[in-house]
Write a protein that holds these residues in place. Sequence first.
Motif, short mmCIF file in Angstrom:
data_model
loop_
_atom_site.label_atom_id
_atom_site.label_comp_id
_atom_site.label_asym_id
_atom_site.label_seq_id
_atom_site.Cartn_x
_atom_site.Cartn_y
_atom_site.Cartn_z
N ASN A 180 -3.34 8.13 -13.90
CA ASN A 180 -2.71 6.96 -13.28
C ASN A 180 -2.42 7.20 -11.80
N ALA A 181 -2.19 8.46 -11.43
CA ALA A 181 -1.98 8.77 -10.02
C ALA A 181 -3.23 8.46 -9.20
N ILE A 182 -4.39 8.82 -9.73
CA ILE A 182 -5.65 8.53 -9.02
C ILE A 182 -5.83 7.03 -8.85
N LYS A 183 -5.51 6.26 -9.89
CA LYS A 183 -5.64 4.80 -9.81
C LYS A 183 -4.74 4.23 -8.73
N ALA B 135 0.82 -1.22 0.00
CA ALA B 135 0.00 0.00 0.00
C ALA B 135 0.85 1.26 0.00
N ASP B 136 1.89 1.30 0.83
CA ASP B 136 2.75 2.49 0.91
C ASP B 136 3.42 2.78 -0.43
N ALA B 137 3.84 1.72 -1.12
CA ALA B 137 4.50 1.91 -2.42
C ALA B 137 3.51 2.47 -3.44
N HIS B 138 2.28 1.97 -3.44
CA HIS B 138 1.25 2.49 -4.34
C HIS B 138 1.00 3.98 -4.06
N CYS B 139 0.95 4.34 -2.78
CA CYS B 139 0.71 5.74 -2.41
C CYS B 139 1.83 6.65 -2.92
N ASP B 140 3.06 6.26 -2.67
CA ASP B 140 4.19 7.10 -3.10
C ASP B 140 4.34 7.12 -4.61
N LEU B 141 4.01 6.02 -5.26
CA LEU B 141 4.04 5.99 -6.73
C LEU B 141 3.01 6.98 -7.27
N ALA B 142 1.84 7.02 -6.66
CA ALA B 142 0.80 7.96 -7.09
C ALA B 142 1.29 9.40 -6.94
N SER B 143 1.95 9.70 -5.84
CA SER B 143 2.46 11.06 -5.62
C SER B 143 3.50 11.43 -6.68
N ALA B 144 4.36 10.48 -7.02
CA ALA B 144 5.38 10.74 -8.03
C ALA B 144 4.75 10.95 -9.41
N LEU B 145 3.73 10.14 -9.73
CA LEU B 145 3.04 10.29 -11.01
C LEU B 145 2.33 11.64 -11.09
N HIS B 146 1.74 12.06 -10.00
CA HIS B 146 1.07 13.37 -9.96
C HIS B 146 2.09 14.49 -10.19
N PHE C 296 -3.46 5.85 -6.07
CA PHE C 296 -3.97 6.25 -4.75
C PHE C 296 -5.13 5.34 -4.34
N GLN C 297 -6.01 5.05 -5.30
CA GLN C 297 -7.17 4.22 -5.00
C GLN C 297 -6.74 2.80 -4.62
N LYS C 298 -5.69 2.28 -5.28
CA LYS C 298 -5.18 0.95 -4.93
C LYS C 298 -4.68 0.94 -3.49
N ALA C 299 -3.95 1.99 -3.11
CA ALA C 299 -3.44 2.08 -1.74
C ALA C 299 -4.59 2.11 -0.74
N ILE C 300 -5.65 2.87 -1.07
CA ILE C 300 -6.80 2.98 -0.16
C ILE C 300 -7.58 1.67 -0.12
#
Length: 807
Positions: free
Chosen positions: A396-399, A378-389, A401-405
Amino acid sequence: MTTRGSRSEKVRTIFEQFDVNVDGGLNREEMAALVVAVNPRVKFSDEQINAILDEVFKTYSEFIDGDKGLTHEGLLRTYDDGAGDVDRDFDALGLELKAERVEEASTSLVDETRSVVDPNKKLRTAAWATSPNHGIVYDDTWKIVDELEVMIKKLKAKGVKEGKGKGTGGGKDGEGNFDTYSDAGWSRELGASSEISDKRVVWEENSSAYNAFVKELGVLRGRADGARSRSEAFDGHMAIGRVLYEHQLFKEGFVSFKRACELQPADVRAHFRAGNCLYVLGKERESKEEFLLALDAAEASGNEWSYLLPQIHVNLGIALEGEGMVISACEHYREAAILCPTHFRALKLLGSALFGVGEYKAAVKALEEAIYMKHDYADAHCDLASALHALGDDDNAIKEFQKAIDLKPGHVDALYNLGGLYMDMGRYQRASEMYTRVLGVWPNHWRAQLNKAVSLLGAGETEDAKKALKEALKMTNRVELHDAIAHLKQLQKKKLKGNGSGNGEESFVVVEASKFKLVGEKTTSRPELANAIDVRAFQRITRLSRCDVDLLKKEMNEGNAPVSYSGGGIPEKSIRKASLEGILHRLLGFLKPETFVGAVKMINQKILSVLDETESGRVDLGMFFAIIAPICSGLPERRKRVAFDALAWRSVNEDATQIRKVDALRYIKVLRSIYIPSYGISEMLEIHGDTDVSLISLTEFLVMFDDPDWGFGIMSTLLKLESGDRNRHGRHSCCICRYPIIGSRFKEMKSHFSLCSQCYSEGKVPPNSKQEEYRFKEYASESDAMKDKCMWFRVHSKNSSPVEPPR
């Protein structure tokens, strides 16, 4: 939680899958097939495979059955020692447990566990105790552990608090860094124990029961010290420390590990464990020192502790991050990933750290690799989303973030950052929903409360926004909340019809810079102010405006930068980025770690990315000092002098009273390319190949520096911003953004509207005041405006003019 019995049966199933010749052992070929199969996303070279197999067969030699290879018990032990994740490997291979085997596992757990341990030793529930590398060696140590377990049970029975706070360190305030080790990644055995409960234990250290426990613990430590040999004493203290650590008695655990360090200073394990305790206790600097000692000991011992190196690098990186040293942490995470290509946690931490210093593309690559190895991270998905944003890939960032949640519904960072993403996209209603969910998990998150108010304001829900702001004000009394409330009141008083959300924020038009005319010599031009505001913003984020410029001179006098040769063959003093980060840590020692991280990020993005054109990881230290000198604190002439001294210091063969003209020209061009956005770095190419070796003095350098067209002439405007950025103009608000005017006020002399510095620099004017040209006068303070007004009355009273006075 998976029981050891079911884990054992999963290991047996894996073992049988790869024991092709059914001889009861995994030879090198079969073991290589297993390593490759459980890491499908990793492309191993033959050298890497051989290195892994050499380490396994050496470390677990007692479980090697001749030519047959590693036995089932040996494979089980590798998993017990954290050399892999049983569940992940089992799932990756697509295997299933047979029903009869599951039933057998549930009834044979005790017998199987006993079979691993020597018959003279009692059953142990902690895997570390029987580990071949980290377990108990002497029988007398087992007796000490037995007594300690009984003592801890009695202490628990007399009262203990449990909670799910942000970690406990056993200190007075109950704050610590325990959560950092909640996901131990590749080597569970070396991070926090996987057996530690999610609940944090807060021990009542001032209670009589706890004091009595400490006294009894002292007796046990005395018994360990009285052992027949230093080796046995070391074994006793290490075991005591491990038991205390398992029960979250970190402060007492550290005492035992520190004693073990004294007994065997060259033993890696003692320093490593002491570092873990210190970090959990919130003592990042001390923990870093212990990890460095562990690293030195491991590297000095040859291959004996080579399998520990990846986790030492990881935990050292975490400790460095705790101090705010993110660039340095990146080096250790990268080293851990090189030593152990399947270390998904090292890759995740590397990606997060790279994101922290603004290297977004590299961060995405590392985080994607971590997710390939652990898809439910989950943490990796969250940080990946932040980097994509950060890279502008919002869909893809929203996707992500949603995976992490989805993986962790209460993931505060994912919810908060997704709210920020929705805000950036103008989806204010969705943003407010995310911030509401954050507050559901963390009720006192004042930033989430403030952002919720802003998002509600953006959605046009003014009353709800007002309520949210009041709630935020109850949580903290920060000045930005007062400004936000004043802003809201202004909007309510004057409801303009905006171009967008209807709240007036976009009720303006942008006009050409040529239409802005200046009244008076002291009024700053719009382009010059825009550049100075950018530099001032950089100063605020990096806090370099609070760094005395003389500290740079001190670093030059006392530092020992290595000499290297540039592409032009000229010897210069260059330094690695990680070492430069250490210098910045000294210069900005007044900053908290999280603030320092933000400062380094901006410096890396704005300055180091330009100085390190070849991406070698090294920068010219003298040039760096010269670049930051003009924006440090101190008298302007002193700043310029230190910049000159830095240029003289950077080249080892130069006289301190003169510098080469070509170096001064290059410096000015680099300075402008960094601080003035409209100036292209491509123009730096003009000086390449210049053979002018003439020397210039400080006086000639100052003429070049102060040139308004080709130098750093905006410094005078920057100084004006520095001195006036706390000046408020009574009740005057900007007619565009509606915020109280702070700093200079720019008044249009015909229509009498006022702009703040930011809106003036952006060329924004009210749509109902369209004119062929706009004549602005700058007031640094309200007293200047009053003087101007008094002067107007004095002049016009003599002329008896009926003209309306200025407002």
